[in-house]
Design a protein around this motif. Structure first.
Motif, PDB file in Angstrom:
ATOM      1  N   ALA A 107    -119.015 -26.231 -21.384  1.00  0.00           N
ATOM      2  CA  ALA A 107    -118.320 -27.522 -21.396  1.00  0.00           C
ATOM      3  C   ALA A 107    -118.309 -28.223 -19.843  1.00  0.00           C
ATOM      4  O   ALA A 107    -118.530 -29.205 -19.798  1.00  0.00           O
ATOM      5  CB  ALA A 107    -116.747 -27.455 -21.780  1.00  0.00           C
ATOM      6  N   HIS A 108    -118.409 -27.350 -19.104  1.00  0.00           N
ATOM      7  CA  HIS A 108    -118.578 -27.609 -17.642  1.00  0.00           C
ATOM      8  C   HIS A 108    -120.015 -28.199 -17.232  1.00  0.00           C
ATOM      9  O   HIS A 108    -120.181 -29.052 -16.446  1.00  0.00           O
ATOM     10  CB  HIS A 108    -118.289 -26.574 -16.649  1.00  0.00           C
ATOM     11  CG  HIS A 108    -119.204 -25.310 -16.674  1.00  0.00           C
ATOM     12  ND1 HIS A 108    -119.380 -24.537 -17.667  1.00  0.00           N
ATOM     13  CD2 HIS A 108    -120.307 -25.222 -15.732  1.00  0.00           C
ATOM     14  CE1 HIS A 108    -120.218 -23.646 -17.450  1.00  0.00           C
ATOM     15  NE2 HIS A 108    -120.902 -23.987 -16.407  1.00  0.00           N
ATOM     16  N   LYS A 109    -120.983 -28.137 -18.051  1.00  0.00           N
ATOM     17  CA  LYS A 109    -122.319 -28.514 -18.027  1.00  0.00           C
ATOM     18  C   LYS A 109    -122.537 -29.735 -18.881  1.00  0.00           C
ATOM     19  O   LYS A 109    -123.507 -30.099 -19.024  1.00  0.00           O
ATOM     20  CB  LYS A 109    -123.198 -27.491 -18.274  1.00  0.00           C
ATOM     21  CG  LYS A 109    -123.440 -26.417 -17.148  1.00  0.00           C
ATOM     22  CD  LYS A 109    -124.476 -25.560 -17.464  1.00  0.00           C
ATOM     23  CE  LYS A 109    -124.557 -24.619 -16.374  1.00  0.00           C
ATOM     24  NZ  LYS A 109    -125.931 -23.566 -16.566  1.00  0.00           N
TER      25      LYS A 109
ATOM     26  N   GLN B 265    -129.079 -19.744 -25.737  1.00  0.00           N
ATOM     27  CA  GLN B 265    -130.541 -19.709 -25.379  1.00  0.00           C
ATOM     28  C   GLN B 265    -130.961 -21.265 -25.782  1.00  0.00           C
ATOM     29  O   GLN B 265    -131.623 -21.714 -25.127  1.00  0.00           O
ATOM     30  CB  GLN B 265    -131.426 -18.688 -26.119  1.00  0.00           C
ATOM     31  CG  GLN B 265    -132.939 -18.700 -25.873  1.00  0.00           C
ATOM     32  CD  GLN B 265    -133.551 -17.772 -26.686  1.00  0.00           C
ATOM     33  OE1 GLN B 265    -133.112 -17.085 -27.568  1.00  0.00           O
ATOM     34  NE2 GLN B 265    -135.111 -17.610 -26.214  1.00  0.00           N
ATOM     35  N   LYS B 266    -130.328 -21.694 -27.086  1.00  0.00           N
ATOM     36  CA  LYS B 266    -130.653 -23.113 -27.413  1.00  0.00           C
ATOM     37  C   LYS B 266    -130.066 -24.058 -26.383  1.00  0.00           C
ATOM     38  O   LYS B 266    -130.700 -25.061 -26.140  1.00  0.00           O
ATOM     39  CB  LYS B 266    -129.914 -23.412 -28.934  1.00  0.00           C
ATOM     40  CG  LYS B 266    -130.157 -24.728 -29.196  1.00  0.00           C
ATOM     41  CD  LYS B 266    -131.623 -25.367 -29.375  1.00  0.00           C
ATOM     42  CE  LYS B 266    -131.802 -26.616 -29.858  1.00  0.00           C
ATOM     43  NZ  LYS B 266    -133.078 -27.136 -29.839  1.00  0.00           N
ATOM     44  N   ILE B 267    -128.845 -23.797 -26.003  1.00  0.00           N
ATOM     45  CA  ILE B 267    -128.282 -24.656 -25.075  1.00  0.00           C
ATOM     46  C   ILE B 267    -128.989 -24.764 -23.555  1.00  0.00           C
ATOM     47  O   ILE B 267    -129.199 -25.853 -23.241  1.00  0.00           O
ATOM     48  CB  ILE B 267    -126.643 -24.377 -24.912  1.00  0.00           C
ATOM     49  CG1 ILE B 267    -125.968 -24.505 -26.233  1.00  0.00           C
ATOM     50  CG2 ILE B 267    -126.209 -25.397 -23.748  1.00  0.00           C
ATOM     51  CD1 ILE B 267    -124.571 -24.197 -26.105  1.00  0.00           C
ATOM     52  N   GLU B 268    -129.436 -23.684 -23.310  1.00  0.00           N
ATOM     53  CA  GLU B 268    -130.097 -23.385 -22.089  1.00  0.00           C
ATOM     54  C   GLU B 268    -131.310 -24.123 -22.119  1.00  0.00           C
ATOM     55  O   GLU B 268    -131.870 -25.027 -21.275  1.00  0.00           O
ATOM     56  CB  GLU B 268    -130.459 -22.043 -21.656  1.00  0.00           C
ATOM     57  CG  GLU B 268    -129.303 -21.303 -21.190  1.00  0.00           C
ATOM     58  CD  GLU B 268    -128.657 -21.714 -19.928  1.00  0.00           C
ATOM     59  OE1 GLU B 268    -129.437 -22.414 -19.041  1.00  0.00           O
ATOM     60  OE2 GLU B 268    -127.505 -21.386 -19.509  1.00  0.00           O
ATOM     61  N   ASN B 269    -132.379 -24.066 -23.327  1.00  0.00           N
ATOM     62  CA  ASN B 269    -133.463 -24.839 -23.642  1.00  0.00           C
ATOM     63  C   ASN B 269    -132.934 -26.381 -23.510  1.00  0.00           C
ATOM     64  O   ASN B 269    -134.067 -27.047 -22.919  1.00  0.00           O
ATOM     65  CB  ASN B 269    -133.798 -24.343 -25.031  1.00  0.00           C
ATOM     66  CG  ASN B 269    -134.899 -25.383 -25.412  1.00  0.00           C
ATOM     67  OD1 ASN B 269    -134.806 -26.143 -26.412  1.00  0.00           O
ATOM     68  ND2 ASN B 269    -136.236 -25.306 -24.799  1.00  0.00           N
ATOM     69  N   THR B 270    -131.932 -26.732 -24.096  1.00  0.00           N
ATOM     70  CA  THR B 270    -131.772 -28.329 -24.335  1.00  0.00           C
ATOM     71  C   THR B 270    -131.582 -28.787 -22.677  1.00  0.00           C
ATOM     72  O   THR B 270    -131.965 -29.858 -22.297  1.00  0.00           O
ATOM     73  CB  THR B 270    -130.627 -28.433 -25.012  1.00  0.00           C
ATOM     74  OG1 THR B 270    -130.934 -27.844 -26.346  1.00  0.00           O
ATOM     75  CG2 THR B 270    -130.523 -29.969 -25.435  1.00  0.00           C
ATOM     76  N   LEU B 271    -130.588 -27.875 -21.995  1.00  0.00           N
ATOM     77  CA  LEU B 271    -130.171 -28.401 -20.732  1.00  0.00           C
ATOM     78  C   LEU B 271    -131.407 -28.491 -19.735  1.00  0.00           C
ATOM     79  O   LEU B 271    -131.513 -28.996 -18.586  1.00  0.00           O
ATOM     80  CB  LEU B 271    -129.272 -27.420 -19.844  1.00  0.00           C
ATOM     81  CG  LEU B 271    -127.875 -27.669 -20.551  1.00  0.00           C
ATOM     82  CD1 LEU B 271    -127.007 -26.230 -20.202  1.00  0.00           C
ATOM     83  CD2 LEU B 271    -127.129 -28.835 -20.098  1.00  0.00           C
TER      84      LEU B 271
ATOM     85  N   LEU C  74    -128.751 -37.565 -20.844  1.00  0.00           N
ATOM     86  CA  LEU C  74    -128.859 -36.537 -21.760  1.00  0.00           C
ATOM     87  C   LEU C  74    -127.468 -36.256 -22.139  1.00  0.00           C
ATOM     88  O   LEU C  74    -126.547 -35.523 -21.310  1.00  0.00           O
ATOM     89  CB  LEU C  74    -129.759 -35.432 -21.450  1.00  0.00           C
ATOM     90  CG  LEU C  74    -130.167 -34.594 -22.601  1.00  0.00           C
ATOM     91  CD1 LEU C  74    -131.049 -35.114 -23.545  1.00  0.00           C
ATOM     92  CD2 LEU C  74    -130.881 -33.518 -21.951  1.00  0.00           C
ATOM     93  N   HIS C  75    -126.993 -36.554 -23.436  1.00  0.00           N
ATOM     94  CA  HIS C  75    -125.548 -35.898 -24.024  1.00  0.00           C
ATOM     95  C   HIS C  75    -125.831 -34.521 -25.188  1.00  0.00           C
ATOM     96  O   HIS C  75    -126.465 -34.983 -25.981  1.00  0.00           O
ATOM     97  CB  HIS C  75    -124.899 -37.154 -24.928  1.00  0.00           C
ATOM     98  CG  HIS C  75    -124.753 -38.163 -23.915  1.00  0.00           C
ATOM     99  ND1 HIS C  75    -123.632 -38.306 -22.998  1.00  0.00           N
ATOM    100  CD2 HIS C  75    -125.611 -39.313 -23.523  1.00  0.00           C
ATOM    101  CE1 HIS C  75    -123.679 -39.395 -22.323  1.00  0.00           C
ATOM    102  NE2 HIS C  75    -125.051 -40.179 -22.618  1.00  0.00           N
ATOM    103  N   ILE C  76    -125.343 -33.407 -24.835  1.00  0.00           N
ATOM    104  CA  ILE C  76    -125.607 -32.473 -25.765  1.00  0.00           C
ATOM    105  C   ILE C  76    -124.261 -32.308 -26.646  1.00  0.00           C
ATOM    106  O   ILE C  76    -123.231 -32.024 -25.930  1.00  0.00           O
ATOM    107  CB  ILE C  76    -126.134 -31.287 -25.059  1.00  0.00           C
ATOM    108  CG1 ILE C  76    -127.385 -31.445 -24.263  1.00  0.00           C
ATOM    109  CG2 ILE C  76    -125.932 -30.328 -25.941  1.00  0.00           C
ATOM    110  CD1 ILE C  76    -127.550 -30.525 -23.380  1.00  0.00           C
TER     111      ILE C  76
END
Length: 192
Positions: free
Chosen positions: A101-103, A65-71, A80-82
């Motif tokens: 990783a693919h994102k 959920q956090k990664i989706e929020n950041t993306l 933007l680099h995560i």
């Protein structure tokens, strides 16, 4: 009264004074100073490359959920680099992060538990950008957060920008946290 008792009373008084200074004196000093010192920050809309460093320890339930929020942030994707820093997670946190990783999500693993601040340092050191936003797996950003933060760096005298935390859940366990966050945000505004 013996010398030992006097020394203990003095130590106690100093400890109480330090606590009072931290929670009462310092905010009052900031309030008074803020009435006399005003400075306008120059801002502009611009989009430099930014790394978002997310620290996590055993966050398999929230990290996706956090990664989706950041993306989903309203910021150019190519700027933007995560970076997710796993602080020796023992659950599926790292596996979940690898699935992104693919994102373009990068995983950094700290093999032994060292704590959030250590993880942030490792994330910053590996960031390929001049600008870095520090966050953790339990903090969700508004879509325009990075854009608004970066605007302040148009002013060459600005070296650090802080966001504003807001505790959404008001369960019994978060009421105290909510009060502390409000206190801390008030201090940040006065310090600015």
């Amino acid at each position: 009264m013996s010398n030992t008792e006097i020394a203990l009373i003095a130590i106690f008084a100093v400890a109480v004074a330090e606590i009072l200074w931290s929670y009462v004196g310092y905010p009052i000093l900031l309030f008074v100073c803020s009435r006399f010192v005003h400075r306008k920050v120059e801002t502009k809309e611009w989009y430099p490359a930014v790394a978002v460093v997310i620290t996590a320890h055993n966050e398999e339930k929230r990290i996706a959920q956090k990664i989706e929020n950041t993306l989903s942030l309203d910021y150019p994707k190519d700027k933007l680099h995560i970076i997710v820093v796993s602080d020796a997670s023992t659950d599926r946190t790292e596996e979940v992060v690898r699935g992104y990783a693919h994102k373009g999500v990068t995983l950094r693993i700290i093999p032994e538990r060292r704590g959030k601040h250590y993880g942030q340092g490792k994330g910053v050191a590996s960031a390929p950008t001049e600008f870095v936003v520090l966050t953790d797996a339990t903090t969700f950003l508004k879509s325009d957060a990075v854009k608004l933060i970066v605007q302040n760096y148009a002013d060459p005298t600005i070296g650090c920008v802080s966001g504003c935390d807001d505790v959404k859940e008001q369960h019994d366990s978060s009421v105290g946290e909510g009060a502390y966050v409000k206190y801390e945000m008030a201090l940040r505004r006065l310090e600015s």
